[in-house]
Design an enzyme around this catalytic site. Sequence first.
Site, PDB file in Angstrom:
ATOM      1  N   ASP A   1      54.251 -50.117  65.924  1.00 37.03           N
ATOM      2  CA  ASP A   1      54.311 -51.242  64.991  1.00 37.03           C
ATOM      3  C   ASP A   1      54.018 -52.555  65.707  1.00 37.03           C
ATOM      4  O   ASP A   1      54.442 -52.757  66.854  1.00 37.03           O
ATOM      5  CB  ASP A   1      55.706 -51.298  64.358  1.00 37.03           C
ATOM      6  CG  ASP A   1      55.754 -52.194  63.136  1.00 37.03           C
ATOM      7  OD1 ASP A   1      54.683 -52.532  62.602  1.00 37.03           O
ATOM      8  OD2 ASP A   1      56.869 -52.563  62.721  1.00 37.03           O
TER       9      ASP A   1
ATOM     10  N   HIS B   4      44.515 -53.970  66.020  1.00 31.48           N
ATOM     11  CA  HIS B   4      44.408 -52.510  66.015  1.00 31.48           C
ATOM     12  C   HIS B   4      43.571 -52.020  67.196  1.00 31.48           C
ATOM     13  O   HIS B   4      43.894 -51.000  67.817  1.00 31.48           O
ATOM     14  CB  HIS B   4      43.800 -52.038  64.702  1.00 31.48           C
ATOM     15  CG  HIS B   4      44.648 -52.346  63.493  1.00 31.48           C
ATOM     16  ND1 HIS B   4      45.985 -51.986  63.420  1.00 31.48           N
ATOM     17  CD2 HIS B   4      44.354 -52.987  62.329  1.00 31.48           C
ATOM     18  CE1 HIS B   4      46.468 -52.382  62.248  1.00 31.48           C
ATOM     19  NE2 HIS B   4      45.514 -52.987  61.584  1.00 31.48           N
TER      20      HIS B   4
ATOM     21  N   LEU C 271      49.871 -31.743  77.869  1.00 34.29           N
ATOM     22  CA  LEU C 271      50.490 -32.512  76.782  1.00 34.29           C
ATOM     23  C   LEU C 271      49.809 -32.213  75.451  1.00 34.29           C
ATOM     24  O   LEU C 271      48.579 -32.146  75.370  1.00 34.29           O
ATOM     25  CB  LEU C 271      50.352 -34.010  77.091  1.00 34.29           C
ATOM     26  CG  LEU C 271      50.770 -34.983  75.977  1.00 34.29           C
ATOM     27  CD1 LEU C 271      52.286 -35.014  75.836  1.00 34.29           C
ATOM     28  CD2 LEU C 271      50.227 -36.382  76.252  1.00 34.29           C
TER      29      LEU C 271
END
Length: 253
Positions: free
Chosen positions: A25, A42, A136
């Site tokens: 956020d 962004h 991962l």
Amino acid sequence: MDELQKKIDSLDKDRIPVHVAMIMDGNGRWAKQQGFKRSDGHTEGISTVHRVTKLSSDLGVRYLTLYAFSTENWNRPTDEVATLMYLIGWAIERELPELLANNVRIHLIGDIDRVPEEPRNRLFYARDTTAHCTGLQLNICLSYSSRWEITEAARRIARLAAEGKIDPEAITENVFSDNLATAGIPDPDLLIRTGGEERVSNYLLWQIAYSELYFTPVLWPDFSDEQYVDAILDFQNRERRFGKTSEQVQNNE
């Protein structure tokens, strides 16, 4: 030795969270503070995703789940949604060589059919190209919300019951979990939210029942490796009881 390495060295390597989930956020607010367009925020946030993914892999985190775009985000202005979709497709294509080099596997969670064709194809290509990777697992939650996920799971189980394939009395928590979009993925040990808000925003509501929650005022583009390690250190200083007493936990250890 720099401060980051000191903190990494202080981590208990036996207590690294297996699964870290993140709510990224603050991109828009970061851009506004800098006098930039929201799309610039962004774009800057993608750099943070790059760093967080690499550090997670280096530390031995097994699953990293990122809230990239919620079902509610479709209600944002059309031009911002279009920009976000473009950036997501562009970013996954740009990062693919390094993801492969670091043995990172991409997994997509959400109503992906709603994503426009071009970024959707790029996402599917990245998922398929990294399917053999064993390090991962990077879970990208896209066009996702927990209520959507739970509703879909309920529909799936209801259909099975209507077809006589499952006895309603046999529906357990495990059965329900197996019908969620995260089936086969362990619940998050740690949920991190940047940007100063202290809520979970319709994210992994079933899965975070016993997750440790960590909120930071730092906006996502400014979230540094050192601050990520701080969150893991904070996690390691907590006692996870899962309904038991401290004495029971200590005896089990």
